[in-house]
Design a protein around this motif. Structure first.
Motif, short mmCIF file in Angstrom:
data_model
loop_
_atom_site.label_atom_id
_atom_site.label_comp_id
_atom_site.label_asym_id
_atom_site.label_seq_id
_atom_site.Cartn_x
_atom_site.Cartn_y
_atom_site.Cartn_z
N ALA A 1 -72.04 5.75 85.65
CA ALA A 1 -71.22 6.42 84.80
C ALA A 1 -72.37 7.43 84.25
O ALA A 1 -73.14 6.78 83.75
N LEU B 1 -73.08 9.62 81.31
CA LEU B 1 -72.56 9.92 79.75
C LEU B 1 -73.50 10.68 78.89
O LEU B 1 -74.42 10.73 79.14
N ALA C 1 -68.35 12.47 79.51
CA ALA C 1 -68.19 11.43 80.48
C ALA C 1 -67.76 11.72 81.88
O ALA C 1 -67.07 12.76 82.07
N MET D 1 -67.21 9.96 85.52
CA MET D 1 -67.33 8.90 86.48
C MET D 1 -67.52 9.26 88.08
O MET D 1 -66.70 10.31 88.53
N LEU E 1 -65.80 4.34 88.75
CA LEU E 1 -64.40 4.04 88.79
C LEU E 1 -64.17 2.73 89.11
O LEU E 1 -63.41 1.91 88.38
N ILE F 1 -65.93 -0.18 86.90
CA ILE F 1 -65.21 -0.24 85.59
C ILE F 1 -63.89 -0.09 85.26
O ILE F 1 -63.19 -0.44 84.31
N ALA G 1 -60.32 -1.30 82.56
CA ALA G 1 -59.52 -0.21 81.60
C ALA G 1 -58.01 -0.69 81.90
O ALA G 1 -57.30 -0.56 80.95
N HIS H 1 -51.45 4.69 81.12
CA HIS H 1 -52.96 4.78 80.77
C HIS H 1 -53.52 3.74 82.07
O HIS H 1 -54.36 4.22 82.83
N SER I 1 -53.07 5.74 85.56
CA SER I 1 -53.84 6.75 85.72
C SER I 1 -55.32 6.43 86.42
O SER I 1 -55.73 7.05 87.06
N VAL I 2 -55.63 5.25 85.99
CA VAL I 2 -56.83 4.49 86.83
C VAL I 2 -56.46 4.04 88.19
O VAL I 2 -56.82 4.18 89.06
N GLU J 1 -58.61 10.35 81.35
CA GLU J 1 -58.98 10.14 79.91
C GLU J 1 -58.86 8.54 79.55
O GLU J 1 -59.56 8.20 78.77
N ALA J 2 -57.98 7.76 80.31
CA ALA J 2 -57.75 6.26 79.74
C ALA J 2 -59.29 5.65 79.86
O ALA J 2 -59.46 4.63 79.13
N ILE J 3 -60.08 6.05 80.90
CA ILE J 3 -61.56 5.44 80.85
C ILE J 3 -62.00 5.59 79.52
O ILE J 3 -62.86 4.67 79.11
N GLY K 1 -65.47 3.46 78.78
CA GLY K 1 -66.47 4.45 79.18
C GLY K 1 -67.67 4.22 78.43
O GLY K 1 -68.80 4.31 78.98
#
Lengths: 433, 433
Positions: free
Chosen positions: A115, A117, A394, A396, A401, A404, A408, A420, A423-424, B357-359, B364
């Protein structure tokens, strides 16, 4: 007579608590008036600002004269005596040199999960500085507010400064020029704060408002907070001097008086390891009060809010100091650096007998806008950070992804926030296809 | 239907302005009620807190049961499923790793005039985190508030979290433990904020209060501001997605919905360079809304506050984005880094299609407490800086005072602050003797 306390005495704690809890300012409740003024300015813009300036400052303005013209500023700046001009220039230069060092770094890194950041700092686009009119119209405060904004990179920097009866302070204009202020509006009070926050036909709104002011200005700042950013709401000034017996009592008397002369609500406290020395400083204060120009104000402040506290050790002094959380703290002891490391809550520390607090007010470099009323427990003096904000970043990779993302998703489900999690999940599913 | 706008259309500016100015939250005016609650808590302490908790949360407490006991926390933590526990641990670890990098440096230097200057950061001594009860009781928010406080070095970290009807969320307690929270009080509302700010017989006062809450909590935080520090007053959540046509419409639909599902007042906006792609995302939103658990809330939000804006270029997108100053900004374009450099006002930026965004909400690392309602123009997300404050330091040598002291004296005189000037002059006279 100020209060004399000694940590040896049985009733010390009660006396010290009384000192801490004393309400020094009885700010009038002007909130309803201020709410009315703000709503008038929002509704009628310039017209309301002009009416209110006529009413409160006995000054007739038009939309064209709300701001000083360049020619007017030229003319006022030309009136500044050379010594004052040079002193302001040195002050601006030193304040700038200090605040440049406060500029925070951006950061960006990639962690072991892949990631990327980081964060990035950017300046607010427009800031408005409030500068009181009349007696409390301090050019030093213009520098202390405007230079950090300029250093932060604020594009549009404006001042609102009332000119009761039309009288302007040339040094304020000179300081404003030194600090890159674009426009100076000759308006004040809650109407100026409202105009800066919401804008009018001639005044573009700003994003942040800083600077001291009376009860109306403070109430207005509180009310517009959220629509724009504000700095702290400052209370009466304070100084705490911690001194051993190896000091000139007259120096410390003057340091105590230099807060006391601001305002009858100001507070000056001496903590000393030597009761006799404390008494000598109190006598020196009395002597100086006989000739001081502002003896009335300073005498009231010293009598009503002053204190001399005798302690058994510097450790004890540090402990009491943290309970006071003073705006200004002078450490006039043999090893001030060592003592300063035992202090956790203070706005500004002045080390050693050659550093009177007044140096910090004008020319030292650090900011003189500092937390009062024990708020140094949780806040800091003005700095470039007040004119910057941070955006976090951030990124990914698919691998990051995969690593991690599932956690999430788990947490999203546990909070019943299905979209939420989806979306992942939708992305993980595509990656796994 | 969300609003569809196109910068090509003649009426674009009017439509965009309407979107910016739309008041999304009609916070009830609870200020009088809150003022009453605060004064009751200040006057009667625990007794008032217990009465109000009985009234609002239907929960009978005693001074002994205001806080969870260690045994109760053990028991609740044991109920957390292994997958959730592991996810919280990973989240805490990643949030900690990010926030550790935010720790600012102290500084101390001696300038060419011989003045030693600097600053030092210290943590607030005690912080109180508000955690809403019921549906909005998010363990992720516990981590986002408590971990930065812990990293900053806050000594005493407590939580106030109402447990309506006595129901506690085990994950909240688990997250609190992970982040070093000392005590969890089962109280909420304005009474909890008042108790944290002023203290009661059993609750020691804190110096800083952070965390989200309903209108009562927000009004109470505003009222105790000054007595203690507070974080921002957060409004409804927002997301702005800037995307080119080279994206999966379903990904972006889910990202838009993951804000929309928070609250009917939340706002989700898509800006795209391709009108047909925008329409495809809107269709994908509709499809997902057919099966989403929170379709009611999310659908209301999307219909009432959602928008799809078509632009001619990414430059135009960046400009509009800065006017919106979004809380969350996703850049789903070919070169998101380059686009991010054109953005000046945003709480958090998510780069590229693999960074939903949920990450950022969970795992994150950056904080998910971010400025809403266009306040990213002047403020930042929560960080370790919210739990630290800076003390400035200055030490003059006799030579430094000789060099810069006279300018301070000049400025003090120009501000009619005689004692300020004399505190410098007395020292210069002694040095020159």
């Amino acid at each position: 007579m100020p209060v004399f306390l000694n940590t040896r005495d049985a009733d010390f704690e009660a006396g010290f608590q009384a000192l801490l809890n004393a309400k020094r300012e009885d700010a009038p409740d002007v909130d309803d008036t201020v709410a009315g003024i703000i709503s008038e300015v929002r509704r009628r813009g310039d017209e309301a600002v002009i009416e209110l300036t006529e009413k409160f400052d006995r000054l007739s303005l038009t939309p064209e004269t709300i701001a000083f013209s360049e020619a007017e500023i030229d003319e006022l700046c030309a009136r500044v005596p050379a010594a004052e001009a040079a002193a302001l220039e040195l002050a601006a230069e030193r304040i700038r040199a200090y605040h440049v060092r406060q500029m925070p770094d951006d950061a960006m890194w990639t962690d072991p999960d892949g990631a990327t950041l980081g964060w990035r700092w950017t300046p607010v686009s427009a800031a408005g500085l409030y500068v009181p009119g009349g007696l409390a119209s301090y050019p030093s405060s213009v520098l202390m507010n405007a230079v950090p904004a300029q250093v932060a990179g604020v594009e549009r920097l404006v001042i609102a400064c009332p000119t009761p009866g039309g009288e302007a302070n040339p040094l304020v204009l000179y300081a404003a020029r030194l600090a890159g202020v674009e426009t100076v509006y000759r308006i004040g009070g809650a109407q100026a704060v409202a105009a800066l926050a919401y804008g009018t036909q001639t005044i573009a709104p700003v994003d942040k408002i800083t600077g001291p002011g009376n009860a109306f200005v403070a109430a207005a700042k509180r009310r517009v907070f959220g629509k724009v950013g504000i700095d702290m709401i400052a209370g009466p000034s304070e100084i705490l001097v911690i001194a051993d017996a190896d000091n000139d009592p007259d120096f410390l008397a003057l340091d105590l008086l230099s807060q006391a002369e601001h305002d009858a609500s100001a507070q000056s406290i001496l903590i000393t390891t030597d009761a006799a020395f404390g008494a000598a400083v109190a006598r020196a204060v009395d002597t100086r009060l006989q000739t001081l120009e502002r003896a009335g104000i300073a005498g009231d402040s010293w009598r009503d809010n002053g204190a001399v506290i005798t302690v058994q050790s510097l450790d004890e002094a540090a402990e009491l100091s943290d309970r006071i959380a003073p705006e200004h703290l002078e450490l006039c002891v043999e090893n001030p650096e060592a003592l300063s490391e035992r202090i956790r809550h203070a706005g500004a520390i002045f080390l050693g007998q050659w550093t009177p607090e007044a140096i910090g007010d004008y020319i030292g470099g650090p900011n003189h806008v500092l937390p009062t009323a024990r708020s140094a427990r949780f806040s800091s003096g003005l700095s470039v950070l007040d004119f910057l904000k941070r955006t976090t970043l951030a990124r990914m990779t698919p691998d990051a992804l995969r690593t991690i993302g599932p956690a999430a998703e788990t947490l999203a489900k546990s909070e019943s926030l299905q979209a939420h999690g989806l979306s992942v999940r939708a992305r993980l599913d595509k990656l796994n296809r």
